[in-house]
Design a protein around this motif. Structure first.
Motif, short mmCIF file in Angstrom:
data_model
loop_
_atom_site.label_atom_id
_atom_site.label_comp_id
_atom_site.label_asym_id
_atom_site.label_seq_id
_atom_site.Cartn_x
_atom_site.Cartn_y
_atom_site.Cartn_z
N LYS A 15 0.83 -1.20 0.00
CA LYS A 15 0.00 0.00 0.00
C LYS A 15 0.87 1.26 0.00
CE LYS A 15 -1.81 1.76 3.74
NZ LYS A 15 -2.67 2.07 4.91
N ILE A 16 1.85 1.30 0.89
CA ILE A 16 2.71 2.47 0.99
C ILE A 16 3.46 2.71 -0.32
CG2 ILE A 16 4.72 3.45 2.17
CD1 ILE A 16 2.11 3.45 3.82
N ASN A 17 4.00 1.65 -0.91
CA ASN A 17 4.71 1.79 -2.18
C ASN A 17 3.76 2.19 -3.31
OD1 ASN A 17 7.31 1.20 -1.23
ND2 ASN A 17 6.95 -0.99 -1.37
N GLY A 18 2.51 1.72 -3.25
CA GLY A 18 1.52 2.13 -4.24
C GLY A 18 1.19 3.60 -4.13
N MET A 19 1.11 4.11 -2.91
CA MET A 19 0.87 5.54 -2.70
C MET A 19 2.05 6.37 -3.22
SD MET A 19 -0.83 5.18 1.12
CE MET A 19 -1.30 6.89 1.40
N ILE A 20 3.26 5.87 -2.99
CA ILE A 20 4.45 6.54 -3.52
C ILE A 20 4.41 6.57 -5.04
CG2 ILE A 20 6.96 6.31 -3.76
CD1 ILE A 20 7.02 5.25 -0.88
N ASN A 21 3.99 5.46 -5.65
CA ASN A 21 3.93 5.40 -7.11
C ASN A 21 2.91 6.37 -7.70
OD1 ASN A 21 5.95 3.49 -7.38
ND2 ASN A 21 4.53 1.74 -7.34
N ILE A 22 1.84 6.65 -6.96
CA ILE A 22 0.88 7.65 -7.43
C ILE A 22 1.56 9.00 -7.56
CG2 ILE A 22 -1.24 8.92 -6.89
CD1 ILE A 22 -2.25 6.44 -5.43
N LEU A 23 2.33 9.37 -6.55
CA LEU A 23 3.03 10.65 -6.58
C LEU A 23 4.05 10.68 -7.73
CD1 LEU A 23 3.59 11.11 -2.74
CD2 LEU A 23 2.01 12.40 -4.18
N LYS A 24 4.79 9.60 -7.89
CA LYS A 24 5.79 9.55 -8.95
C LYS A 24 5.14 9.64 -10.33
CE LYS A 24 9.36 6.91 -6.49
NZ LYS A 24 10.14 5.65 -6.45
N TYR A 25 3.99 8.97 -10.49
CA TYR A 25 3.29 8.99 -11.78
C TYR A 25 2.87 10.41 -12.15
CZ TYR A 25 -0.21 7.87 -15.36
OH TYR A 25 -0.93 7.82 -16.53
N HIS A 26 2.54 11.19 -11.13
CA HIS A 26 2.13 12.58 -11.36
C HIS A 26 3.30 13.55 -11.19
CE1 HIS A 26 -2.21 11.79 -11.75
NE2 HIS A 26 -2.00 10.82 -10.88
N ARG A 27 4.52 13.00 -11.23
CA ARG A 27 5.75 13.79 -11.19
C ARG A 27 5.87 14.66 -9.94
NH1 ARG A 27 4.16 13.47 -16.52
NH2 ARG A 27 5.70 12.64 -17.97
N VAL A 28 5.48 14.09 -8.81
CA VAL A 28 5.62 14.76 -7.52
C VAL A 28 6.62 13.98 -6.69
CG1 VAL A 28 4.47 15.42 -5.38
CG2 VAL A 28 3.28 15.69 -7.58
N GLU A 29 7.59 14.67 -6.13
CA GLU A 29 8.61 14.00 -5.33
C GLU A 29 7.98 13.50 -4.02
OE1 GLU A 29 12.30 12.44 -4.44
OE2 GLU A 29 11.63 13.41 -6.32
N PRO A 30 8.06 12.19 -3.76
CA PRO A 30 7.48 11.65 -2.52
C PRO A 30 8.23 12.16 -1.29
CG PRO A 30 7.90 9.90 -4.13
CD PRO A 30 8.62 11.13 -4.62
N PRO A 31 7.55 12.28 -0.17
CA PRO A 31 8.23 12.70 1.06
C PRO A 31 9.10 11.57 1.60
CG PRO A 31 5.99 12.07 1.55
CD PRO A 31 6.12 12.01 0.06
N ALA A 32 10.05 11.94 2.41
CA ALA A 32 10.87 10.92 3.08
C ALA A 32 10.04 10.25 4.16
CB ALA A 32 12.11 11.58 3.69
N ILE A 33 10.02 8.93 4.13
CA ILE A 33 9.26 8.18 5.14
C ILE A 33 10.21 7.24 5.86
CG2 ILE A 33 7.08 8.31 3.88
CD1 ILE A 33 7.54 5.47 2.93
#
Length: 335
Positions: free
Chosen positions: A108-126
């Motif tokens: 789930k967490i990696n899927g949420m990160i992939n949403i941000l990457k797909y929309h060219r948004v840098e994911p936060p540090a977790i």
């Protein structure tokens, strides 16, 4: 997939042992149960005959009710084959059960990160995911703490994917503050409808695989279907991206006098989710809808040592999927 959605004032009963009868103010309709995968009732205005749940259980059809921010799923997990899978599920060592649950949350967490990457948004540090431990109480605490911290950080970034105009309206009109399951705003209402569909499909898949949805790995038995909640974690990013897409493309859904989504927006939410779960993977050709069932059977086989742990999960990544033409109706809305 045929999801039967019942909304507004209606009466639900059965005819014989093979059909549902839906009676509303305008019409009375009959639906054969062999054509129904699941029944979803939204709101508190539907009257249900006492004969409905037993008949649905004969066909392993989950009955899901979404009302006042709560989701209830009625099933009969005993009407399954493969008793050996349930025996293994009930006797699974706690740390191994938590390891499976952690795998679903990581997906789930990696899927949420992939949403941000797909929309060219840098994911936060977790923070890093917890390491396995022989102490099940410590491991459970570590998993819950990590999941909460990681999810909160990611949600802070995900809500920024909503268009400025829609996000401003959500904040000023509905006091929108991100993901809050029982908050009375259209974003959370829409996402909860999509989650309820995923819960319903996952419950049926787990039963079909011979597992007991009422016996979870991380979620407690105070929930009606704890294994479903564990299992569905990895599919939630699909609903998150579908909700953001629906609001960005079609505007803010409207609420009725009871604070629930209006009927047309419930239908829109389910239609949008269906569009996403029927996308085909570019390499495997499998859809997320198919994977809901395939991963359930993999879990059952894993308990017997016949499926590898790395095959238990699906990590959502929109970039790996392509759309397909389909004339199949994802759901039928009545009332």
């Amino acid at each position: 997939m045929r999801l039967l959605v019942i909304r507004s004032k209606a009466e639900l009963s059965v005819k014989g042992k093979s059909s549902l009868v839906i009676k509303s103010e305008k019409a009375e309709r009959e639906r054969g149960l062999r054509d129904v995968d699941a029944v979803l009732i939204i709101g508190g205005s539907v009257k249900i005959s006492s004969s409905v749940p037993p008949v649905l259980s004969l066909f392993n059809i989950p009955l899901s009710i979404v009302s006042r921010g709560n989701i209830t799923i009625m099933i009969n997990p005993i009407v399954t084959r493969y008793n050996n899978y349930r025996r293994l599920q009930y006797t699974l060592e706690k740390t191994k059960a938590l390891e499976i649950a952690l795998g679903y949350i990581k997906a789930k967490i990696n899927g949420m990160i992939n949403i941000l990457k797909y929309h060219r948004v840098e994911p936060p540090a977790i923070p890093e995911a917890p390491l396995m431990s022989n102490d099940p109480e410590k491991l459970e605490r570590d998993i819950r703490t990590w999941e909460s911290l990681a999810s909160n950080k990611l949600w802070d970034s995900l809500v920024k994917l909503i268009k400025n105009e829609q996000l401003a309206e959500l904040k000023t009109r509905y006091d929108f503050q991100g993901r809050k399951p029982r908050h009375a705003d259209p974003f959370n209402k829409t996402l909860s409808v999509m989650y309820s569909v995923l819960y319903t499909l996952a419950t049926k898949a787990l039963i079909a695989a011979g597992l007991d949805p009422t016996y979870g790995f991380l979620h407690k038995t105070s929930y009606s279907i704890p294994l479903t909640f564990d299992y569905t974690e990895m599919f939630k990013p699909i609903a998150i991206e579908a909700t953001i897409s629906m609001i960005n493309n079609n505007g803010i859904p409207e609420l009725d006098d009871d604070g629930d989504l209006k009927k047309e927006h419930v239908n829109e939410a389910i239609k949008t989710l269906y569009k996403y779960i029927t996308l085909k993977h570019k390499d495997t050709g499998k859809t997320p809808y198919q994977q809901i069932y395939l991963k359930a059977f993999c879990l059952a086989r894993y308990l017997e040592g016949r499926c590898r742990r790395e095959n238990l999960t699906l990590t959502w990544n929109r970039a790996l999927y392509r759309e397909q033409d389909s004339k199949e109706k994802p759901h039928e809305a009545l009332g």
